[in-house]
Design a protein around this motif. Sequence first.
Motif, PDB file in Angstrom:
ATOM      1  N   ILE A   1      -6.670  -0.242   2.191  1.00  0.00           N
ATOM      2  CA  ILE A   1      -6.096  -1.589   2.193  1.00  0.00           C
ATOM      3  C   ILE A   1      -6.959  -2.499   3.061  1.00  0.00           C
ATOM      4  O   ILE A   1      -7.080  -3.693   2.823  1.00  0.00           O
ATOM      5  CB  ILE A   1      -4.619  -1.593   2.660  1.00  0.00           C
ATOM      6  CG1 ILE A   1      -3.927  -2.865   2.185  1.00  0.00           C
ATOM      7  CG2 ILE A   1      -4.475  -1.488   4.147  1.00  0.00           C
ATOM      8  CD1 ILE A   1      -3.713  -2.954   0.724  1.00  0.00           C
TER       9      ILE A   1
ATOM     10  N   CYS B   1      -2.926  -7.345  -3.996  1.00  0.00           N
ATOM     11  CA  CYS B   1      -3.815  -6.304  -3.469  1.00  0.00           C
ATOM     12  C   CYS B   1      -3.025  -5.054  -3.102  1.00  0.00           C
ATOM     13  O   CYS B   1      -3.481  -3.939  -3.332  1.00  0.00           O
ATOM     14  CB  CYS B   1      -4.556  -6.799  -2.240  1.00  0.00           C
ATOM     15  SG  CYS B   1      -5.810  -7.980  -2.669  1.00  0.00           S
ATOM     16  N   LEU B   2      -1.860  -5.265  -2.526  1.00  0.00           N
ATOM     17  CA  LEU B   2      -1.031  -4.144  -2.106  1.00  0.00           C
ATOM     18  C   LEU B   2      -0.675  -3.279  -3.315  1.00  0.00           C
ATOM     19  O   LEU B   2      -0.891  -2.066  -3.305  1.00  0.00           O
ATOM     20  CB  LEU B   2       0.246  -4.696  -1.467  1.00  0.00           C
ATOM     21  CG  LEU B   2       0.864  -3.858  -0.368  1.00  0.00           C
ATOM     22  CD1 LEU B   2      -0.084  -3.771   0.808  1.00  0.00           C
ATOM     23  CD2 LEU B   2       2.191  -4.453   0.066  1.00  0.00           C
TER      24      LEU B   2
ATOM     25  N   GLY C   1      -8.087  -5.310   1.050  1.00  0.00           N
ATOM     26  CA  GLY C   1      -7.475  -6.512   1.603  1.00  0.00           C
ATOM     27  C   GLY C   1      -8.522  -7.540   1.983  1.00  0.00           C
ATOM     28  O   GLY C   1      -8.359  -8.736   1.789  1.00  0.00           O
TER      29      GLY C   1
ATOM     30  N   THR D   1      -3.622  -1.536  -4.788  1.00  0.00           N
ATOM     31  CA  THR D   1      -4.141  -0.429  -3.983  1.00  0.00           C
ATOM     32  C   THR D   1      -3.219   0.777  -4.093  1.00  0.00           C
ATOM     33  O   THR D   1      -3.682   1.915  -4.178  1.00  0.00           O
ATOM     34  CB  THR D   1      -4.265  -0.852  -2.501  1.00  0.00           C
ATOM     35  OG1 THR D   1      -4.974  -2.075  -2.442  1.00  0.00           O
ATOM     36  CG2 THR D   1      -4.998   0.199  -1.700  1.00  0.00           C
TER      37      THR D   1
ATOM     38  N   PHE E   1      -4.273   5.143   2.937  1.00  0.00           N
ATOM     39  CA  PHE E   1      -3.848   3.836   2.440  1.00  0.00           C
ATOM     40  C   PHE E   1      -4.361   2.740   3.362  1.00  0.00           C
ATOM     41  O   PHE E   1      -4.883   1.721   2.922  1.00  0.00           O
ATOM     42  CB  PHE E   1      -2.322   3.801   2.352  1.00  0.00           C
ATOM     43  CG  PHE E   1      -1.774   2.456   2.026  1.00  0.00           C
ATOM     44  CD1 PHE E   1      -1.854   1.958   0.735  1.00  0.00           C
ATOM     45  CD2 PHE E   1      -1.196   1.671   3.006  1.00  0.00           C
ATOM     46  CE1 PHE E   1      -1.365   0.701   0.429  1.00  0.00           C
ATOM     47  CE2 PHE E   1      -0.705   0.415   2.708  1.00  0.00           C
ATOM     48  CZ  PHE E   1      -0.792  -0.067   1.421  1.00  0.00           C
ATOM     49  N   ARG E   2      -4.243   2.985   4.670  1.00  0.00           N
ATOM     50  CA  ARG E   2      -4.695   1.983   5.639  1.00  0.00           C
ATOM     51  C   ARG E   2      -6.186   1.709   5.487  1.00  0.00           C
ATOM     52  O   ARG E   2      -6.650   0.586   5.561  1.00  0.00           O
ATOM     53  CB  ARG E   2      -4.408   2.499   7.046  1.00  0.00           C
ATOM     54  CG  ARG E   2      -3.544   1.541   7.836  1.00  0.00           C
ATOM     55  CD  ARG E   2      -2.994   2.188   9.064  1.00  0.00           C
ATOM     56  NE  ARG E   2      -3.983   2.444  10.091  1.00  0.00           N
ATOM     57  CZ  ARG E   2      -3.800   3.321  11.084  1.00  0.00           C
ATOM     58  NH1 ARG E   2      -2.669   3.983  11.168  1.00  0.00           N
ATOM     59  NH2 ARG E   2      -4.731   3.530  11.979  1.00  0.00           N
TER      60      ARG E   2
ATOM     61  N   SER F   1      -6.269  -3.165 -10.272  1.00  0.00           N
ATOM     62  CA  SER F   1      -6.027  -1.779  -9.858  1.00  0.00           C
ATOM     63  C   SER F   1      -6.978  -0.820 -10.566  1.00  0.00           C
ATOM     64  O   SER F   1      -7.355   0.193  -9.997  1.00  0.00           O
ATOM     65  CB  SER F   1      -4.564  -1.367 -10.032  1.00  0.00           C
ATOM     66  OG  SER F   1      -4.118  -1.660 -11.312  1.00  0.00           O
TER      67      SER F   1
END
Lengths: 395, 217
Positions: free
Chosen positions: A310, A370-371, A314, A374, A306-307, A278
Amino acid sequence: MFNKLFGTIALSNISRRKQLVAIVSICIIISIFLFVLVWGTLDATKAGLKLNQERHGADVVVYPLESKLDDSGILYSGVAQSVYMPSSILDEIDNEYVDSITTQYFLQTLPGGGCCSTELELRLVGIDWDTDFLVKPWIKDKIDTLKDGEIIAGCNVDIEGLVSLTILNYPMTIISSLEPTGSFLDDSVVCNIGLLRNLAKINFPENPDPFSSITCAMVRLDKNASIDTYLDSIIGISANVISVTDLQIKLQNEIGMFSTILTLLLAVIMILCVIAISSQFYMMIHMRIKEVGYLRSIGMTRSQLFRMFIMEFGLIGLSSGFFGSLIGMALIGPMINWVRSNLTMPVSVVDIKFMLIHLLLGIVITLMLCLISTIIPLIITNRLSPHEMITKGEL
Amino acid sequence: MFELTIEKVTKQYSGNDYQAVKSCDMKIKSGDFISIQGESGSGKSSLLLMMSGLLPPTSGRVLWNGESIYDMSDNALSIWRSKNVGYLFQNVQLVQALTVRENMLLSRSFGNDPTLDIEALITLFGLEDEANKLPSLLSGGQRRRAMIACVLSRDPLIVCADEPTNDLDSVWASKIMAILNDLKKKDKAIVLVTHDSRWITDDQIQYVMENGELNQA
Ligand SMILES: Nc1ncnc2c1ncn2[C@@H]1O[C@H](COP(=O)(O)OP(=O)(O)OP(=O)(O)O)[C@@H](O)[C@H]1O
Ligand SMILES: [Mg+2]
């Protein structure tokens, strides 16, 4: 349109920041690799013990004093050994508490000895078909008898594709195989005890007379008899005696302890990894904080932001997580063999399903990693107004 | 028809012992062309940012048709910005990873008209040869034109222009001012911040800013 442009942004930023991406990838690869390896090995060990508890037909195993292996080594390791005790021991161990006894005779083929059509070192286990209760429950096909020259392969024995082969100059036919047992049987080839004794006499004349010796005796007790009473009744015999249940409980405790320690260790690794990743992601966001401010100013919501990230993180995470899982998978096999032979634990067999489950597990853990990695830096970043982001990025 | 009301808006940046913007009031309606003049550091950009929903004021309210925008949820405020305010930053802002055309497409996807003719805008701003280039490969003037084109791709109701003619030669500067002027006819509102009196005309609602205080000229 949106997603396509997000994709373009993600790819372009990944290729622009190769060094940072490389550091993050290495972090993820190492942690996921460790995770899959440790988790997989633990699972295999636990499954092996469970399997063994469910279907280990013997209550007590009796084996020669000269054996260099310890109790769990005898039961689980599959390490080659050719030690024998006189069959007369059977008279000493058979008493009113016993339901049935079956004997086994082991023989080791010599690797590359020219005696066999396979270069593998095989452990041959001769069983007494009439009294056997140990091997029969594991045989895949329904078999009425085990004739001379017929063999049954343990699940780890690598003679796939072969139907017939020569062992100790004797032609053998594989008539079936065993399901995974989590014990030495997985690495053994099972045949008729009479034939094996004959082969021993011919090929290993220096061994004690095979017809009056055995490698081990498996004892099944009467339903009403207690193991402790039985063990007391045979005290002083000139052989080692293992109580299978006691051993299984001992192992279960050991595995439980191992698993607690390793799980804690994994948790620490994962936490460190989240912190490392992070903060890397935080840096990657802050290198572009001005751009983030601009995107917020044209109306991008927090969830769209966020999208966008990610997608980028991601992509980095999934590819390295997949890679890490693969390396972990590749090393589970050797690791399990090491556990089996050095720690002498029962270990279940690693099949495709096991592999896929752990590969998937690795990927799921990566995604979570990852989530979280992020979300944390984005929460910190989102406290700024768009204008603050832009000025922060410009100075 | 819309109305943006600025009510006693004050800004004191954290760390400063003075107010950059002092209790300013203003009303913006569709069809208005408002100009704000003032010396460097007088608080023009700060005021413009606050009325655009990009910088929360220390006190005071910004009302969109009567609704206080800084009391909206972050999500609602983001959407409000995307549909209503086109902000031309004093320093050019673009997404570095996207070409000029992609920047415009991204901008359009946030805006009011998903079918807006991007190619016409590219021609209008003379960016035919630059449309497929990344912003880093453009000259200062080309970048500024690209940013303005991006803002207009969203077809916003209000355009807040902070020194929009910076970096531009006089030909392009006049052209841009003409384009902004044309927006009036489409019932949009324009708020222009400048220290160049050349762009001040009589048909504008003129304000002057001095040490954070806003006065109508
Ligand atoms: N992010 C900030 N943090 C602290 N103080 C700021 C910040 N931005 C602006 N200021 C201060 O607020 C005052 C007004 O600044 P602002 O940028 O609004 O002026 P301006 O009228 O737009 O000037 P210019 O014509 O030079 O752009 C200045 O004194 C400046 O130092
Ligand atoms: Mg300014």
